[in-house]
Design an enzyme around this catalytic site. Structure first.
Site, mmCIF file in Angstrom:
data_model
loop_
_atom_site.group_PDB
_atom_site.id
_atom_site.type_symbol
_atom_site.label_atom_id
_atom_site.label_comp_id
_atom_site.label_asym_id
_atom_site.label_seq_id
_atom_site.Cartn_x
_atom_site.Cartn_y
_atom_site.Cartn_z
ATOM 1 N N TYR A 291 0.972 -1.088 -0.041
ATOM 2 C CA TYR A 291 -0.006 -0.059 -0.162
ATOM 3 C C TYR A 291 0.700 1.167 0.147
ATOM 4 O O TYR A 291 0.584 2.241 -0.455
ATOM 5 C CB TYR A 291 -0.974 -0.021 1.169
ATOM 6 N N LYS B 62 -3.630 8.255 3.140
ATOM 7 C CA LYS B 62 -4.893 7.830 4.020
ATOM 8 C C LYS B 62 -5.068 8.249 5.392
ATOM 9 O O LYS B 62 -6.097 8.717 5.951
ATOM 10 C CB LYS B 62 -5.409 6.503 3.841
#
Length: 254
Positions: A155, A162
């Site tokens: 990720y 995020k």
């Protein structure tokens, strides 16, 4: 079934019928909301406009959040059509591929800054533009992922991006609360969306998520839509500043 009857909702981020934003827009419409839907650019329009028309959207407009003039035009059109807004859904994120696929420590300042602007600051900008239209209160939603809380292999830079989005949403909830505007984050589990296709080894992430989930399956865009419709309703009138996981329990497993 009509918990959102009469509400006006702007949904940003539909790319196709597998988008999380599509699941949300469909659920909002099923609950009675009237929709405004955006598409990224002329290339995306043929994929998005038929979906918007399927939901009977009042307004279908371009929005590239890197172009302030398109934000201006969108909210001017919303003001002309409705003169109010009840629900804002922000379901967009971006990172340059070369930065996304590398180590966070090696990311370029330009790539990191672009990812933060498109994925995070655009939410603050849209909320700022929505605020004067939410005269009777409202609901602002954005979309995150468990990688904001824990390190998820591959990720990469989207983890800190995020995380910043979730922190920003909490700040916005604090600032907009006195106006009756609620701000929450949806955190779906891994899903086979177009955006997720840019993540390395994503098929492995899907398989691992299904195996680890207490329910033995992945959540769907319909599950996310149902949660969004609830958060936009009066039933969630005292819920703000929260990150709501919609992942079949994946995030609770050690």
């Amino acid at each position: 079934m009509n918990a959102l009857s009469g509400r006006k909702a702007l949904v940003v981020g539909i790319a196709n019928d597998r988008s999380i934003a599509w699941g949300i827009a469909s659920a909002l419409r099923a609950a009675g909301a009237e929709l405004a839907i955006t598409y990224l650019n002329p290339k995306a329009e043929p994929h998005v406009r038929p979906l918007a028309e399927k939901l009977g959207a009042t307004l279908v407009a371009p929005l590239d959040v890197a172009k302030p003039e398109e934000e201006d035009a969108l909210f001017a059109a919303i003001t002309r059509s409705w003169d109010r807004l009840d629900v804002l859904v922000h379901s967009i994120a971006y990172a340059p591929r070369e930065d996304l696929h590398g180590r966070v420590i090696d990311t370029s300042a330009e790539g990191f800054g672009l990812a933060m602007d498109v994925s995070v600051h655009s939410f603050a900008r849209l909320c700022r533009r929505a605020e004067p239209l939410m005269r009777s209160g409202g609901c602002c939603l954005t979309v995150s992922y468990y990688g904001a809380e824990k390190v998820i292999s591959t990720y990469n830079m989207m983890g800190p991006v995020k995380a910043a989005l979730e922190a920003t949403a909490r700040e916005l909830a604090s600032e907009l609360g006195p106006r009756g505007v609620r701000v929450n984050v949806l955190s779906p589990g891994a899903m086979a969306t177009r955006a997720a296709g840019g993540i390395a080894s994503f098929d492995d992430m899907l398989e691992e998520a299904a195996e680890r989930s207490p329910m033995g399956r992945l959540a769907t865009i319909e599950d996310v839509g149902a949660t969004a419709a609830f958060l936009a309703s009066d039933g969630a009138r005292s819920i703000t500043g929260e990150t709501i996981h919609v992942d079949a329990g994946y995030h609770i497993m050690g």
